[in-house]
Design a protein around this motif. Structure first.
Motif, short mmCIF file in Angstrom:
data_model
loop_
_atom_site.label_atom_id
_atom_site.label_comp_id
_atom_site.label_asym_id
_atom_site.label_seq_id
_atom_site.Cartn_x
_atom_site.Cartn_y
_atom_site.Cartn_z
N GLY A 143 0.82 -1.20 0.00
CA GLY A 143 0.00 0.00 0.00
C GLY A 143 0.86 1.25 0.00
N GLY A 144 2.11 1.12 0.35
CA GLY A 144 2.99 2.27 0.44
C GLY A 144 4.23 2.19 -0.41
N GLY A 169 -1.05 -1.23 -4.04
CA GLY A 169 -1.99 -1.55 -2.97
C GLY A 169 -2.97 -0.40 -2.76
N GLY A 185 -8.77 -2.97 0.31
CA GLY A 185 -9.46 -3.31 -0.93
C GLY A 185 -8.87 -4.45 -1.73
N PRO A 187 -7.73 -7.62 -1.22
CA PRO A 187 -8.34 -8.96 -1.16
C PRO A 187 -9.78 -8.96 -1.68
CG PRO A 187 -7.30 -8.38 0.94
CD PRO A 187 -7.26 -7.16 0.08
N GLY A 280 2.19 -6.44 0.87
CA GLY A 280 0.86 -7.03 0.92
C GLY A 280 0.29 -7.43 -0.43
N VAL A 281 0.64 -6.69 -1.49
CA VAL A 281 0.09 -6.97 -2.82
C VAL A 281 0.60 -8.33 -3.35
CG1 VAL A 281 -0.11 -6.08 -5.18
CG2 VAL A 281 -0.20 -4.51 -3.26
N ALA A 283 0.30 -10.93 -2.02
CA ALA A 283 -0.70 -11.95 -1.68
C ALA A 283 -1.62 -12.24 -2.87
CB ALA A 283 -1.54 -11.48 -0.50
N LYS A 359 4.41 5.53 4.68
CA LYS A 359 4.46 4.14 5.12
C LYS A 359 5.64 3.40 4.50
CE LYS A 359 1.46 0.30 6.00
NZ LYS A 359 0.13 -0.05 6.30
O1 KG4 Z 1 2.41 -4.55 3.07
P1 KG4 Z 1 1.07 -4.10 3.55
O2 KG4 Z 1 0.35 -4.95 4.57
O3 KG4 Z 1 1.11 -2.67 4.18
C1 KG4 Z 1 1.73 -1.59 3.58
O4 KG4 Z 1 1.04 -0.95 2.76
O5 KG4 Z 1 2.90 -1.34 3.91
O6 KG4 Z 1 0.14 -3.96 2.25
C2 KG4 Z 1 -1.20 -3.61 2.35
C3 KG4 Z 1 -1.71 -3.39 0.95
C4 KG4 Z 1 -3.13 -2.85 0.94
O7 KG4 Z 1 -3.19 -1.76 0.06
C5 KG4 Z 1 -3.96 -4.04 0.44
O8 KG4 Z 1 -5.12 -3.67 -0.29
C6 KG4 Z 1 -2.96 -4.75 -0.45
O9 KG4 Z 1 -1.72 -4.63 0.23
N1 KG4 Z 1 -3.33 -6.15 -0.62
C7 KG4 Z 1 -3.67 -6.70 -1.81
C8 KG4 Z 1 -4.06 -8.05 -1.53
N2 KG4 Z 1 -3.91 -8.26 -0.19
C9 KG4 Z 1 -3.46 -7.08 0.35
N3 KG4 Z 1 -3.70 -6.19 -3.04
C10 KG4 Z 1 -4.12 -7.01 -4.04
N4 KG4 Z 1 -4.52 -8.29 -3.85
C11 KG4 Z 1 -4.51 -8.85 -2.63
N5 KG4 Z 1 -4.90 -10.11 -2.45
#
Ligand code: KG4
Ligand code: ZN
Length: 360
Positions: A143-144, A169, A185, A187, A280-281, A283, A359
């Motif tokens: 996300g960051g 993200g 969003g 997941p 997170g992305v 995932a 972040k």
């Molecule tokens: O690494 P993270 O937990 O936190 C930071 O942003 O540092 O990443 C969270 C981001 C969120 O924007 C979330 O929507 C995204 O990762 N994310 C995903 C999925 N799971 C989490 N984006 C796409 N598909 C997913 N399955």
């Protein structure tokens, strides 16, 4: 003989108060404990992380997280060789909470202090989880964050490119908001996309027409907004299938961009021991599959650390600290907290790395 160190790590650069104990050599280590206390509930009403609330919560909880990490690891401060702390980049109030706590411990015990770059923590994680040798390519995608780095040593990073606007993200989160889906969003969009047609909406593939490894995602959400409004104008609303098709088309566009830019980054990186992804992305199954296949095509090993170590945590900070300690790279009590701190000082991000760039 390689010395074994036990390092306490602290992380508080965004919305997780985290502490961990890691033991090992500069080559390989074991996580003795990893405590991550998220603040999601504190920020839920505000639609994003509120820096002042985050800083206060970190200041209140950091010493408790440290106690918890030591207890879970079954060690006392007397067993610790050094204290590693995220010294940036991030929300400055939170970073200061962690740095002050670490300085307090170092001053009281005489332990060496290790100022760690949060991005180095993410970038060095494949060595903690898989013992990956230098040099390797990593894509930080959350996300960051969104950047490609060649990791050549614990303190040697080359940035090949990154987002010039939003992080992916963040784009997924905005897409979900536009379609009335809950946060986070990513997941949700992935779940909807599973039942959708990825070819129904022809969303742009930003920056693919430009050479290099920079990426852009802000135009995609505008395209999604227009497509949504066009369907609503025609039908008076969105059907379940419309929403699934919008999600699938959006996910396909993000995937295509990440995959093609990864292909270019792999070509530009030269000889590497592997291609790792963190954040997170990672995932997302379609993105992960795309990155895996591009690695296979380049005959490069693909690595995706377990999600708990891909997202923000203090084990990666303790580990990055341990790598610095084994090189003798310690800091004094004059360690500064830095809100901005590019890993590759010769190639900092052009316009930041996303709205939640703090972040990063
Ligand atoms: O690494 P993270 O937990 O936190 C930071 O942003 O540092 O990443 C969270 C981001 C969120 O924007 C979330 O929507 C995204 O990762 N994310 C995903 C999925 N799971 C989490 N984006 C796409 N598909 C997913 N399955
Ligand atoms: Zn992070």
């Amino acid at each position: 003989m390689t010395r074994t160190f036990t390092v306490l790590g602290l992380e508080s650069s965004c919305d997780d108060t985290a502490a961990a104990v890691v033991r090992g050599t500069g080559g390989r280590a074991e996580i003795l404990s990893s405590v991550v206390w998220g603040q999601a509930a504190l920020h839920a009403d505000f639609g994003g992380v509120v820096p002042e609330i985050a800083a206060r919560a970190h200041a209140e909880k950091m010493d408790l997280a440290v106690e918890e990490a030591l207890a879970r690891a079954g060690v006392a401060l007397a067993d610790i060789d050094a204290v590693a702390v995220t010294a940036g980049p991030g929300l400055i109030g939170g970073v200061l909470s962690g740095v002050s706590c670490a300085k307090g411990i170092a001053a009281a015990t005489g332990l060496p202090l290790l100022g760690v770059n949060h991005l180095a923590g993410h970038a060095l994680t494949p060595r903690l989880t898989d013992g990956l040798a230098f040099p390797y390519l990593i894509l930080l995608v959350s996300g960051g964050h969104c950047q490609f780095l060649i990791v050549r040593g614990p303190d040697d990073f080359a940035r090949l490119g990154g987002t010039i606007d939003d992080a992916p993200g963040e784009a997924f989160d905005k897409a979900a908001r536009l379609l009335g889906l809950p946060q986070p969003g990513g997941p949700e969009v992935e779940r909807e996309a599973a039942a959708g047609d990825p070819s129904r909406f022809a969303f742009p593939r930003p920056l693919l027409d430009r050479a290099g490894c920079d990426l852009s995602f802000s135009g995609l959400k505008t395209a999604l907004l227009r497509a949504r409004d066009a369907v609503v104008a025609k039908k008076g609303g969105l059907t379940t299938q419309d929403r699934a098709d919008l999600c699938a088309s959006f996910e396909a566009a993000v995937t295509d961009v990440l995959v093609e830019k990864s292909r270019r980054a792999l070509a530009a990186a030269g000889t590497v021991t592997g291609f790792a992804v963190a954040g997170g992305v990672a995932a997302n199954r379609s993105i992960r599959a795309g990155l895996e296949s591009v690695s296979r095509a380049a005959d490069v090993r693909f690595l995706a650390p377990p999600l708990a170590l891909c997202t923000d945590n203090a084990a990666m900070i303790a580990w990055a600290g341990l790598e610095r300690l084994s090189l003798g790279l310690t800091d004094g009590l004059d360690l500064m907290a830095r809100p901005r701190w590019p890993l590759d000082e010769s190639r900092p991000a052009l316009l930041g790395s996303g709205k939640k760039g703090a972040k990063a």
